[in-house]
Design an enzyme around this catalytic site. Sequence first.
Site, short mmCIF file in Angstrom:
data_model
loop_
_atom_site.label_atom_id
_atom_site.label_comp_id
_atom_site.label_asym_id
_atom_site.label_seq_id
_atom_site.Cartn_x
_atom_site.Cartn_y
_atom_site.Cartn_z
CD GLU A 1 -1.96 4.63 -5.64
OE1 GLU A 1 -2.32 4.99 -4.51
OE2 GLU A 1 -1.00 3.87 -5.85
CD GLN B 1 -5.38 -3.09 -6.99
OE1 GLN B 1 -4.96 -1.97 -6.80
NE2 GLN B 1 -4.88 -4.14 -6.37
CG PHE C 1 -1.74 -1.28 1.33
CD1 PHE C 1 -2.73 -1.61 0.42
CD2 PHE C 1 -1.45 -2.17 2.35
CE1 PHE C 1 -3.42 -2.81 0.53
CE2 PHE C 1 -2.13 -3.37 2.47
CZ PHE C 1 -3.12 -3.68 1.55
CG ASN D 1 -7.99 -10.16 -14.66
OD1 ASN D 1 -9.11 -10.26 -14.15
ND2 ASN D 1 -7.13 -11.17 -14.68
#
Lengths: 726, 326
Positions: A693, A626, A229, A619
């Site tokens: 992000e 995510q 992270f 994908n």
Amino acid sequence: MNQAVGAPLSRVDGKLKVTGQAPYAADHHVDGVAHGVIVSSTVGAGRITGVDTGSALAQPGVLSVITHDNAPRLPYRPYRNFLVPPGERLHVLQDDQVHFFGQPVAVVVAETLEAAQHAASLVDVAYDGRPPTLDLTGAPTNEPFSYARGDAGGALGSAAVRLEMTYRAARNHHNALEPHATIALWDGDRLTVWDKTQYLVGAQGELAAVFDIPVEAVRVICPFIGGAFGNGLRCWPHTVVAALAARVTKRPVKVVLTRRQLYFGVGYRPTYEYSVRLGGDRQGRLSAMTHDARFETSRYERHGEGIQALGQMLYETPNVSQTFRNVPLDVSTPTWMRGPGYSTAAYAIESALDELAHELGVDPIELRLRNEPDDDPASGLPFSTRRLRECLAIGAREFGWHKRKPEPRSTVDGDRLIGIGMAAGAYHTLRGAARAYARLTAEGAALVQAGASDMGPGTYTSMTQIAADALGLTMSTVRFELGDSTMPQVPPHGGSQTMASVGSAVQNACDQLRQQAITLAVTDERSPLHGVKAEDVIVRDGGMRVKNDPTRGETYRQLLTRLNRTHLEVIGSYAPPQQPRFSTYAYAATFAEVAVDARLGVVRVRRMLGVYDAGRIVNPKLADSQALGAMVGGIGMTLLEHTVTDRRDGRIVNANFADYLVPVNADVPDLRAIYLEGNDPDADPIGVKGLGEVVMVGVAPAIANAVFHATGRRVRELPITAEALL
Amino acid sequence: MFPFSYTKVSTVREALAAGQRGGRFIAGGTTLVDLMRETVERPGALVDISALPMRHVRVTAGGGVRIGALVRMADAAVNRTVRAAYPVIAEALELSASAQLRNMATIGGNIMQRTRCAYFRDVSAPCNKRRPGSGCAALGGYNRTHAILGGSEHCVATHPSDLAVALTALEATVHLAGPAGERRVAFADFLLRPGNTPDREQDLRPGELITFVEVPALPRTSRSGYLKVRDRQSYEFALTSAAVALDIRGGVIRTARVAAGGVGTVPWKLSAVEQQLVGRRPSAKLWAEAAERAADGAQPLEHNGFKVDLLKHTVERQLRVVGGNK
């Protein structure tokens, strides 16, 4: 053959991971390894007056206790890369100064971990401590970063509506499951480290500088990362400690930070005070916005992060002023944590927008639509793609936004008040120069390598997909390798730039390799493809065929075997545009529904939806990891996570997983992600804009706005806990 | 971790002998091993009692229940007698820790578990419980999770067990075996307030071993339950909790047993609340009135003042959940 890119494929390394065979930093077997355990300072500032190592050294199995008294002086040659903040990094075990609570002050090296741990607890360090300065408010600051366009002060003065708020966000820690760890091995003046890192090049460069050896003499290996992270982007002191201990003891040394040490041995998301003033007309069109923020850093380095962009480009605001102040305190240096800067800025800006919407009685989505810019108001550049309107519209439809009663505290379910909130977000599409090696073998298989990392987004899998499609191979005949500094260099594995940069280099390498194979075939008289124009040849099923006559062709294996070639190989590359012609960001619209038991002060998230404009999705299954993961992280940031510092001595009070609360499964409700179809051809050759992000940017304000909608109470401090709601 | 010896015993007699020699008993180990790793606990000798025959839940002649000290939390929570007669115990257990921990941890160990005070668990901080006379870091430090009831100038750490709150409400007794024979102690007397000796946490003599806990019978018409309030939904200790058992017959509350957790240095029996309830008719007004007494005597610290209201609200809510909303 189906295209691999775009398919929801499972991770190619999934089986290795779930069967425990994927080696993380501390798992690598190195013959003769000794164990190093760091002793951390127990004062927050001051000086070491003495270290008694007698009882530690007397323990069986202890090889050495290294302190600033006996450590070799390390060269610490100046070294910068663009991830190293300005200032002078901590020189570990080089002097008697204590800069923050938990700073490494000694390392015990022993034959076994148990012996090292026990001996470390016996090292007796005496200090001349002084009370550390820890309070963000009131402390002197570094030179501020400023930005201005128009006349924000003047515009605020004449605005029909003005609001002024200050938001606070607690310090957060990354808390990846894998602890930071390093195994260091010297061979003469050559150093090999197995390290948890998101940037092989950075660790390599830093170690070379610290020990004043050539960069080529340092090899960094990191095939797997158990979550990072952002915390693996820098080379932290323990990595130097491991290399130093290995040099002193002439043994390979493994150092694994304890969970407690992970709260001061590596970085964290800094605490912020962020004041917003905004002004606009009664219809909600913004005329001015000012941003004044303070955030913590250490006394020895000036941390910076992406706090500016959103305030400049998210909305069409003619007059903007920004002043961001870095406050040096007696703390360790913060670092980037998922959506760095952006996540915090979005919390302040998107909460402020929600406050304005409430003030004006305008629907929060409508308010944002009224302030959509045509071009990037900061740079003046056209957007390559900006589909935030679509994100908002689809999100509203799919989440049932129109059923929401606008009035706060108007929806009740038993003892619970129900609220729905939303927020917008964006994150700059970072790209960096990258290279990749690709080889096609006479067996008809491909090997692709790049010195990248995979902290969880699925780099192994997504790169395999790119390569498989470019070469017309199945996923199982392509092997992608990463995580070794001897491989071609790529940018840091952070800032959502791996797919765009490394992916484009892999694409380029495999395109070249395909062209090489096709050229060999069409120019070889023995090939069924002889004489066909190269552009009329396509690749699929492990070979080449004529586009309009698929029966005509041959496999790579046939071609290379006949030509007596063991393999073909190339180095591919990608370089971002020098002069950007477009403003390129990924966008998010995040929606949250919460239930608040106001009598008990308890907030529970019921469901969340994120809609993303992130360019091509390589994908969707990996993308969901995510997006849903960021929602979980955002629930933590908004409702639970708070690194608590004892203001008397700088001790991190809750430096463990029992007291630093991250969401557990029970806190994670129905989460859903939607990705807009399409791609951004101006972003990079493979059309991606980065995802890891932006999915975090806007989660906190969406939940916080939902809490306001549920309760009518605006909490301007994260995390939102019971004491604020009772 | 400091070096230690380990022996496993198979009889209570062996256990007591080992205990007399200074051995520390270990069963599930879910607290003790953690604390040894942090060097908070440094026993020289561990005596593994997990093979002792104390794994049964039995109904007593008086209609109560005896829960063996080595019954796993997970087993106690699904025991049919416990579930039928004492939902408050089953709920308290199920809201504790995590499934993995409940599979290891025992009833005896649960009662014996030590505080979650972060300063107690950090050997570099002063702590009168860990090092008598060194001072209390929590009093002037970060004390959001600390006690508002039962503290002293030497210690304000809470007792973390949920089960103990239920057992306090139900007026259970702890049965002990020791070198000098067996004895029983009322639960309310077993766990000690810190006073001047915060390092002394139980009425337990050297070498004594908990053999079982006995819960007295409740009237058949009783209803009970446990409410735990915390920042996250699972795997966290209570900010506040309430164990409530009410016997309501003929529209009148005949008996009331109420205790609170997360707020006291020991599980806190709310006698004043109980007195408000007995002999009266259930109503929202009564629940609020009675709960108003829940924080009597509270002495909040800098960061835990919110617990005063939260405790009242927690008790009020759980009175309603158990006693109904008439």
